[in-house]
Scaffold this motif. Sequence first.
Motif, PDB file in Angstrom:
ATOM      1  N   ALA A 166       0.826  -1.201   0.000  1.00  0.00           N
ATOM      2  CA  ALA A 166       0.000   0.000   0.000  1.00  0.00           C
ATOM      3  C   ALA A 166       0.864   1.256   0.000  1.00  0.00           C
ATOM      4  N   GLY A 167       2.081   1.132   0.538  1.00  0.00           N
ATOM      5  CA  GLY A 167       2.977   2.288   0.598  1.00  0.00           C
ATOM      6  C   GLY A 167       3.964   2.340  -0.537  1.00  0.00           C
ATOM      7  N   ASP A 168       3.525   1.946  -1.712  1.00  0.00           N
ATOM      8  CA  ASP A 168       4.453   1.923  -2.853  1.00  0.00           C
ATOM      9  C   ASP A 168       4.711   3.311  -3.417  1.00  0.00           C
ATOM     10  N   GLN A 169       3.943   4.313  -2.969  1.00  0.00           N
ATOM     11  CA  GLN A 169       4.120   5.702  -3.417  1.00  0.00           C
ATOM     12  C   GLN A 169       4.002   5.849  -4.931  1.00  0.00           C
ATOM     13  N   GLY A 170       3.079   5.086  -5.530  1.00  0.00           N
ATOM     14  CA  GLY A 170       2.799   5.241  -6.951  1.00  0.00           C
ATOM     15  C   GLY A 170       3.572   4.312  -7.869  1.00  0.00           C
ATOM     16  N   ALA A 171       4.399   3.425  -7.320  1.00  0.00           N
ATOM     17  CA  ALA A 171       5.171   2.480  -8.147  1.00  0.00           C
ATOM     18  C   ALA A 171       4.585   1.083  -8.001  1.00  0.00           C
ATOM     19  N   ASP A 172       4.109   0.515  -9.083  1.00  0.00           N
ATOM     20  CA  ASP A 172       3.618  -0.859  -9.063  1.00  0.00           C
ATOM     21  C   ASP A 172       4.749  -1.849  -9.306  1.00  0.00           C
ATOM     22  N   ILE A 173       5.763  -1.402 -10.074  1.00  0.00           N
ATOM     23  CA  ILE A 173       6.911  -2.244 -10.404  1.00  0.00           C
ATOM     24  C   ILE A 173       8.178  -1.427 -10.215  1.00  0.00           C
ATOM     25  N   VAL A 174       9.183  -2.060  -9.630  1.00  0.00           N
ATOM     26  CA  VAL A 174      10.525  -1.493  -9.595  1.00  0.00           C
ATOM     27  C   VAL A 174      11.428  -2.450 -10.359  1.00  0.00           C
ATOM     28  N   ALA A 175      12.124  -1.918 -11.370  1.00  0.00           N
ATOM     29  CA  ALA A 175      12.955  -2.765 -12.233  1.00  0.00           C
ATOM     30  C   ALA A 175      14.345  -2.147 -12.365  1.00  0.00           C
ATOM     31  N   GLU A 176      15.350  -3.012 -12.495  1.00  0.00           N
ATOM     32  CA  GLU A 176      16.726  -2.541 -12.642  1.00  0.00           C
ATOM     33  C   GLU A 176      17.430  -3.329 -13.751  1.00  0.00           C
ATOM     34  N   ARG A 177      18.253  -2.598 -14.472  1.00  0.00           N
ATOM     35  CA  ARG A 177      19.081  -3.226 -15.499  1.00  0.00           C
ATOM     36  C   ARG A 177      20.249  -2.310 -15.817  1.00  0.00           C
ATOM     37  N   ARG A 188      -4.523  -0.901 -16.094  1.00  0.00           N
ATOM     38  CA  ARG A 188      -5.376  -1.745 -16.941  1.00  0.00           C
ATOM     39  C   ARG A 188      -6.743  -1.062 -17.012  1.00  0.00           C
ATOM     40  N   TYR A 189      -6.919  -0.207 -18.041  1.00  0.00           N
ATOM     41  CA  TYR A 189      -8.087   0.658 -18.121  1.00  0.00           C
ATOM     42  C   TYR A 189      -8.932   0.349 -19.352  1.00  0.00           C
ATOM     43  N   ALA A 190     -10.164   0.843 -19.309  1.00  0.00           N
ATOM     44  CA  ALA A 190     -11.041   0.789 -20.472  1.00  0.00           C
ATOM     45  C   ALA A 190     -11.135   2.144 -21.156  1.00  0.00           C
ATOM     46  N   LYS A 191     -10.315   3.108 -20.715  1.00  0.00           N
ATOM     47  CA  LYS A 191     -10.297   4.439 -21.316  1.00  0.00           C
ATOM     48  C   LYS A 191      -8.889   5.004 -21.169  1.00  0.00           C
ATOM     49  N   PRO A 192      -8.536   6.042 -21.918  1.00  0.00           N
ATOM     50  CA  PRO A 192      -7.179   6.597 -21.833  1.00  0.00           C
ATOM     51  C   PRO A 192      -6.840   7.044 -20.410  1.00  0.00           C
ATOM     52  N   VAL A 193      -5.576   6.884 -20.044  1.00  0.00           N
ATOM     53  CA  VAL A 193      -5.083   7.231 -18.713  1.00  0.00           C
ATOM     54  C   VAL A 193      -4.848   8.731 -18.631  1.00  0.00           C
ATOM     55  N   GLY A 194      -5.258   9.343 -17.522  1.00  0.00           N
ATOM     56  CA  GLY A 194      -5.105  10.778 -17.348  1.00  0.00           C
ATOM     57  C   GLY A 194      -3.805  11.165 -16.684  1.00  0.00           C
ATOM     58  N   ASN A 195      -3.636  12.467 -16.437  1.00  0.00           N
ATOM     59  CA  ASN A 195      -2.354  12.935 -15.921  1.00  0.00           C
ATOM     60  C   ASN A 195      -2.153  12.638 -14.436  1.00  0.00           C
ATOM     61  N   GLY A 196      -3.201  12.151 -13.722  1.00  0.00           N
ATOM     62  CA  GLY A 196      -3.024  11.753 -12.335  1.00  0.00           C
ATOM     63  C   GLY A 196      -1.991  10.649 -12.187  1.00  0.00           C
ATOM     64  N   ALA A 197      -1.986   9.705 -13.135  1.00  0.00           N
ATOM     65  CA  ALA A 197      -1.014   8.618 -13.091  1.00  0.00           C
ATOM     66  C   ALA A 197       0.401   9.139 -13.295  1.00  0.00           C
ATOM     67  N   VAL A 198       0.553  10.150 -14.135  1.00  0.00           N
ATOM     68  CA  VAL A 198       1.873  10.735 -14.363  1.00  0.00           C
ATOM     69  C   VAL A 198       2.369  11.421 -13.095  1.00  0.00           C
ATOM     70  N   GLN A 199       1.494  12.163 -12.434  1.00  0.00           N
ATOM     71  CA  GLN A 199       1.868  12.819 -11.186  1.00  0.00           C
ATOM     72  C   GLN A 199       2.320  11.808 -10.133  1.00  0.00           C
ATOM     73  N   GLU A 200       1.610  10.697 -10.051  1.00  0.00           N
ATOM     74  CA  GLU A 200       1.935   9.685  -9.052  1.00  0.00           C
ATOM     75  C   GLU A 200       3.283   9.018  -9.331  1.00  0.00           C
ATOM     76  N   VAL A 201       3.563   8.723 -10.593  1.00  0.00           N
ATOM     77  CA  VAL A 201       4.818   8.041 -10.889  1.00  0.00           C
ATOM     78  C   VAL A 201       6.010   8.991 -10.764  1.00  0.00           C
ATOM     79  N   VAL A 202       5.776  10.297 -10.955  1.00  0.00           N
ATOM     80  CA  VAL A 202       6.838  11.275 -10.699  1.00  0.00           C
ATOM     81  C   VAL A 202       7.205  11.251  -9.214  1.00  0.00           C
ATOM     82  N   ALA A 203       6.185  11.184  -8.346  1.00  0.00           N
ATOM     83  CA  ALA A 203       6.450  11.085  -6.909  1.00  0.00           C
ATOM     84  C   ALA A 203       7.170   9.783  -6.586  1.00  0.00           C
ATOM     85  N   ALA A 204       6.780   8.696  -7.249  1.00  0.00           N
ATOM     86  CA  ALA A 204       7.422   7.400  -7.009  1.00  0.00           C
ATOM     87  C   ALA A 204       8.880   7.416  -7.436  1.00  0.00           C
ATOM     88  N   ARG A 205       9.194   8.128  -8.511  1.00  0.00           N
ATOM     89  CA  ARG A 205      10.586   8.211  -8.970  1.00  0.00           C
ATOM     90  C   ARG A 205      11.477   8.813  -7.887  1.00  0.00           C
TER      91      ARG A 205
END
Length: 251
Positions: A166-177, A188-205
């Motif tokens: 629950a405390g992933d801070q917007g990251a569902d996957i962490v990957a390294e290479r 996994r949506y039935a409509k285009p993803v909005g900018n809320g997801a972008v804001q969340e993944v910026v925080a996760a970064r």
Amino acid sequence: MAAPRSIADRLFWPIVAGGVASLWFGRAALAVAGVVVLGIVLHRLGRGGRFRRRVRALARRHAGTLSLRRRQETFVDAYGNEILDGWLRERTYFAERTILPRLEAEGYGDLVEARWEEVLGIVEAASLAEVPDETALLPDDGLAYERFCAALLERAGWNARTTRAAGDQGADIVAERDGVRLVVQCKRYAKPVGNGAVQEVVAARGYWNADRAAVVSNAGFTPAARKLAGATDVLLLHHDELQGLRPRRAG
């Protein structure tokens, strides 16, 4: 660019030259002029076929990308309708930016306006020609979709794990290479993803001290999401693109 010469312009001087030459050389000169005129007419009549073949060749060259972009920009709404608006804009963009300049440079510019719908139809056919290589059905729920995306990253050589917290801070996957850390949010949506997801993944970064951030979806992205992603250096990806994703630091 100078306008293409009409068939009357092309025939004028061969006919005149043949007529003048016949005064000295008789029927032989007229026969030669006739062959030249016939060749010009046949070549002109065949332009439509050559035009179509050229458009097909240009579209087929990009068939893989067109197929991917069609899947990215198409979704099914809550009423079961297939929404193609994004793909239709992408199709027009490709035709205007990739095909049209080549046709004009090769002398087919005068045919484009009358055959524009034909051009778009050929691009559409190319986008449908390549069937995606999916060995399994796309997962229906969000958690399964996260695992699905992580598996695609693993196949591409990443060491990927789902956060499952629950405390992933917007990251569902962490990957390294190769020393690059990537955080991914999966939608996994039935409509285009909005900018809320972008804001969340910026925080996760920032939270995960990652080098790159990405939002992955099956359904494309809104214009607002694309604008914000461009400003914050976030990757917006269809899950099909994960298998070819290579490590690259921001900047």
